[in-house]
Design a protein around this motif. Structure first.
Motif, PDB file in Angstrom:
ATOM      1  N   ASP A   3      16.088   1.545 -55.652  1.00 16.34           N
ATOM      2  CA  ASP A   3      15.422   2.666 -56.305  1.00 16.34           C
ATOM      3  C   ASP A   3      15.463   3.922 -55.448  1.00 16.34           C
ATOM      4  O   ASP A   3      15.392   5.024 -55.953  1.00 16.34           O
ATOM      5  CB  ASP A   3      13.975   2.275 -56.619  1.00 16.34           C
ATOM      6  CG  ASP A   3      13.304   3.283 -57.532  1.00 16.34           C
ATOM      7  OD1 ASP A   3      12.149   3.639 -57.251  1.00 16.34           O
ATOM      8  OD2 ASP A   3      13.932   3.719 -58.511  1.00 16.34           O
ATOM      9  N   ASN A   4      15.578   3.771 -54.111  1.00 13.05           N
ATOM     10  CA  ASN A   4      15.606   4.920 -53.209  1.00 13.05           C
ATOM     11  C   ASN A   4      16.972   5.565 -53.111  1.00 13.05           C
ATOM     12  O   ASN A   4      17.098   6.665 -52.614  1.00 13.05           O
ATOM     13  CB  ASN A   4      15.182   4.510 -51.798  1.00 13.05           C
ATOM     14  CG  ASN A   4      13.716   4.157 -51.742  1.00 13.05           C
ATOM     15  OD1 ASN A   4      12.983   4.385 -52.681  1.00 13.05           O
ATOM     16  ND2 ASN A   4      13.298   3.584 -50.640  1.00 13.05           N
ATOM     17  N   ALA A   5      18.027   4.882 -53.548  1.00 11.11           N
ATOM     18  CA  ALA A   5      19.374   5.411 -53.401  1.00 11.11           C
ATOM     19  C   ALA A   5      19.656   6.440 -54.486  1.00 11.11           C
ATOM     20  O   ALA A   5      19.312   6.251 -55.648  1.00 11.11           O
ATOM     21  CB  ALA A   5      20.394   4.284 -53.485  1.00 11.11           C
ATOM     22  N   GLU A  28       8.994   7.191 -57.295  1.00  8.61           N
ATOM     23  CA  GLU A  28       8.598   7.503 -55.915  1.00  8.61           C
ATOM     24  C   GLU A  28       7.498   8.554 -55.898  1.00  8.61           C
ATOM     25  O   GLU A  28       6.533   8.452 -55.139  1.00  8.61           O
ATOM     26  CB  GLU A  28       9.800   8.007 -55.120  1.00  8.61           C
ATOM     27  CG  GLU A  28      10.827   6.942 -54.816  1.00  8.61           C
ATOM     28  CD  GLU A  28      12.115   7.508 -54.239  1.00  8.61           C
ATOM     29  OE1 GLU A  28      12.761   6.778 -53.459  1.00  8.61           O
ATOM     30  OE2 GLU A  28      12.479   8.666 -54.549  1.00  8.61           O
ATOM     31  N   ARG A  29       7.637   9.563 -56.745  1.00 10.53           N
ATOM     32  CA  ARG A  29       6.632  10.632 -56.817  1.00 10.53           C
ATOM     33  C   ARG A  29       5.269  10.061 -57.208  1.00 10.53           C
ATOM     34  O   ARG A  29       4.242  10.432 -56.638  1.00 10.53           O
ATOM     35  CB  ARG A  29       7.087  11.708 -57.803  1.00 10.53           C
ATOM     36  CG  ARG A  29       6.251  12.965 -57.767  1.00 10.53           C
ATOM     37  CD  ARG A  29       6.835  14.072 -58.616  1.00 10.53           C
ATOM     38  NE  ARG A  29       8.121  14.534 -58.149  1.00 10.53           N
ATOM     39  CZ  ARG A  29       8.305  15.359 -57.122  1.00 10.53           C
ATOM     40  NH1 ARG A  29       7.270  15.794 -56.435  1.00 10.53           N
ATOM     41  NH2 ARG A  29       9.509  15.747 -56.777  1.00 10.53           N
ATOM     42  N   CYS A  71       5.585  13.943 -48.725  1.00  9.69           N
ATOM     43  CA  CYS A  71       6.839  13.178 -48.610  1.00  9.69           C
ATOM     44  C   CYS A  71       7.283  12.909 -47.178  1.00  9.69           C
ATOM     45  O   CYS A  71       8.244  12.166 -46.964  1.00  9.69           O
ATOM     46  CB  CYS A  71       7.959  13.869 -49.378  1.00  9.69           C
ATOM     47  SG  CYS A  71       8.649  15.327 -48.552  1.00  9.69           S
ATOM     48  N   GLY A  72       6.625  13.510 -46.188  1.00  9.34           N
ATOM     49  CA  GLY A  72       6.952  13.253 -44.786  1.00  9.34           C
ATOM     50  C   GLY A  72       8.048  14.113 -44.192  1.00  9.34           C
ATOM     51  O   GLY A  72       8.376  13.956 -43.018  1.00  9.34           O
ATOM     52  N   LEU A  73       8.635  15.024 -44.941  1.00  5.15           N
ATOM     53  CA  LEU A  73       9.708  15.868 -44.409  1.00  5.15           C
ATOM     54  C   LEU A  73       9.178  16.730 -43.265  1.00  5.15           C
ATOM     55  O   LEU A  73       8.156  17.394 -43.413  1.00  5.15           O
ATOM     56  CB  LEU A  73      10.273  16.771 -45.512  1.00  5.15           C
ATOM     57  CG  LEU A  73      11.455  17.652 -45.114  1.00  5.15           C
ATOM     58  CD1 LEU A  73      12.700  16.800 -44.825  1.00  5.15           C
ATOM     59  CD2 LEU A  73      11.754  18.670 -46.198  1.00  5.15           C
ATOM     60  N   PRO A  74       9.862  16.753 -42.109  1.00  4.44           N
ATOM     61  CA  PRO A  74       9.432  17.628 -41.013  1.00  4.44           C
ATOM     62  C   PRO A  74       9.566  19.094 -41.429  1.00  4.44           C
ATOM     63  O   PRO A  74      10.645  19.524 -41.854  1.00  4.44           O
ATOM     64  CB  PRO A  74      10.402  17.301 -39.879  1.00  4.44           C
ATOM     65  CG  PRO A  74      10.992  15.985 -40.226  1.00  4.44           C
ATOM     66  CD  PRO A  74      10.997  15.914 -41.721  1.00  4.44           C
ATOM     67  N   LEU A  75       8.474  19.841 -41.320  1.00  7.21           N
ATOM     68  CA  LEU A  75       8.486  21.245 -41.723  1.00  7.21           C
ATOM     69  C   LEU A  75       8.459  22.199 -40.540  1.00  7.21           C
ATOM     70  O   LEU A  75       9.185  23.192 -40.538  1.00  7.21           O
ATOM     71  CB  LEU A  75       7.310  21.525 -42.661  1.00  7.21           C
ATOM     72  CG  LEU A  75       7.258  20.699 -43.946  1.00  7.21           C
ATOM     73  CD1 LEU A  75       6.029  21.053 -44.763  1.00  7.21           C
ATOM     74  CD2 LEU A  75       8.534  20.857 -44.762  1.00  7.21           C
ATOM     75  N   PHE A  76       7.603  21.916 -39.540  1.00  8.22           N
ATOM     76  CA  PHE A  76       7.451  22.827 -38.400  1.00  8.22           C
ATOM     77  C   PHE A  76       7.291  22.046 -37.109  1.00  8.22           C
ATOM     78  O   PHE A  76       6.676  20.982 -37.093  1.00  8.22           O
ATOM     79  CB  PHE A  76       6.209  23.715 -38.589  1.00  8.22           C
ATOM     80  CG  PHE A  76       6.230  24.533 -39.845  1.00  8.22           C
ATOM     81  CD1 PHE A  76       6.927  25.723 -39.901  1.00  8.22           C
ATOM     82  CD2 PHE A  76       5.567  24.101 -40.984  1.00  8.22           C
ATOM     83  CE1 PHE A  76       6.964  26.473 -41.069  1.00  8.22           C
ATOM     84  CE2 PHE A  76       5.592  24.840 -42.154  1.00  8.22           C
ATOM     85  CZ  PHE A  76       6.288  26.028 -42.198  1.00  8.22           C
ATOM     86  N   ASP A 157       7.504   8.239 -42.980  1.00  9.29           N
ATOM     87  CA  ASP A 157       8.693   7.989 -43.794  1.00  9.29           C
ATOM     88  C   ASP A 157       8.299   7.262 -45.073  1.00  9.29           C
ATOM     89  O   ASP A 157       8.755   6.153 -45.347  1.00  9.29           O
ATOM     90  CB  ASP A 157       9.711   7.172 -42.983  1.00  9.29           C
ATOM     91  CG  ASP A 157      11.061   7.071 -43.649  1.00  9.29           C
ATOM     92  OD1 ASP A 157      11.349   7.854 -44.586  1.00  9.29           O
ATOM     93  OD2 ASP A 157      11.828   6.183 -43.262  1.00  9.29           O
ATOM     94  N   PRO A 158       7.422   7.881 -45.900  1.00  4.53           N
ATOM     95  CA  PRO A 158       6.930   7.185 -47.085  1.00  4.53           C
ATOM     96  C   PRO A 158       8.018   6.888 -48.117  1.00  4.53           C
ATOM     97  O   PRO A 158       7.833   6.022 -48.969  1.00  4.53           O
ATOM     98  CB  PRO A 158       5.880   8.134 -47.657  1.00  4.53           C
ATOM     99  CG  PRO A 158       6.254   9.474 -47.133  1.00  4.53           C
ATOM    100  CD  PRO A 158       6.854   9.224 -45.772  1.00  4.53           C
ATOM    101  N   LEU A 159       9.163   7.558 -48.039  1.00  2.00           N
ATOM    102  CA  LEU A 159      10.258   7.299 -48.975  1.00  2.00           C
ATOM    103  C   LEU A 159      11.266   6.288 -48.422  1.00  2.00           C
ATOM    104  O   LEU A 159      12.254   5.967 -49.078  1.00  2.00           O
ATOM    105  CB  LEU A 159      10.971   8.609 -49.329  1.00  2.00           C
ATOM    106  CG  LEU A 159      10.128   9.601 -50.131  1.00  2.00           C
ATOM    107  CD1 LEU A 159      10.821  10.954 -50.228  1.00  2.00           C
ATOM    108  CD2 LEU A 159       9.830   9.052 -51.507  1.00  2.00           C
ATOM    109  N   GLY A 160      11.038   5.827 -47.186  1.00  2.00           N
ATOM    110  CA  GLY A 160      11.934   4.834 -46.594  1.00  2.00           C
ATOM    111  C   GLY A 160      13.330   5.343 -46.332  1.00  2.00           C
ATOM    112  O   GLY A 160      14.309   4.601 -46.470  1.00  2.00           O
TER     113      GLY A 160
END
Length: 166
Positions: A3-5, A28-29, A71-76, A157-160
């Motif tokens: 499902d993540n691909a 995922e959302r 979502c865990g994306l590094p922002l700053f 890394d909540p989206l793996g």
């Protein structure tokens, strides 16, 4: 395929910093949003603003990375954080320009640039042209929209997607 691909029609897109910017699927959302508090939902999903001088990350001084709470994306990175006196954590540059997207915001009778996560599109805050050198920008971000990871610790890394450490 998991499902993540990403599907062939929606191939993974990586930022120059190496992070997967593929938006979360609807499934995922739903999982990401279920993990948010009421205040986090109000800010991240409904484009709200937390009260000034109340955010838990305003005084954060450790070295590390500020990531999207959803979502865990590094922002700053902490090296770009500065004291703006506005009551919200402020940064002069994102980890990668693709990680923070600017959107014209005309709410409340003002014209501003809203800053959103480049992966999940959650509201983070606003960016203004009155910051310090070298960028001259001030990303004014809600603490509740961020999570902080001390340097050397694994990033959320909540989206793996296996995107690394701070």
């Amino acid at each position: 395929m998991t499902d993540n691909a990403p599907t062939d029609a929606h191939a993974a897109h990586r930022s120059n910093a190496g992070y997967d910017l593929t938006p979360p699927t609807e499934a995922e959302r739903a999982v990401l949003e279920a993990d948010l508090s009421a205040e986090e939902k109000r800010v991240l999903l409904a484009h709200g603003t937390e009260a000034p001088f109340c955010g838990t990350l305003l005084g954060e001084k450790r070295q590390g990375t500020f990531c999207c709470r959803q979502c865990g994306l590094p922002l700053f990175k902490s090296v770009t954080k500065f004291e703006s006196g506005t009551g919200w954590p402020s940064f002069w540059e994102p980890v990668d320009p693709e990680h923070v997207v600017g959107v014209r915001d005309t709410s409340y009778g003002m014209v501003r640039i809203e800053s959103r996560c480049g992966r999940c599109d959650s509201h983070q805050g606003h960016v203004f042209p009155d910051g310090p050198p070298p960028s001259g920008l001030r990303y004014c971000i809600n603490s509740v929209a961020l999570s902080f990871t001390p340097e050397g610790d694994p990033l959320p890394d909540p989206l793996g997607r296996g995107d690394g450490t701070a």
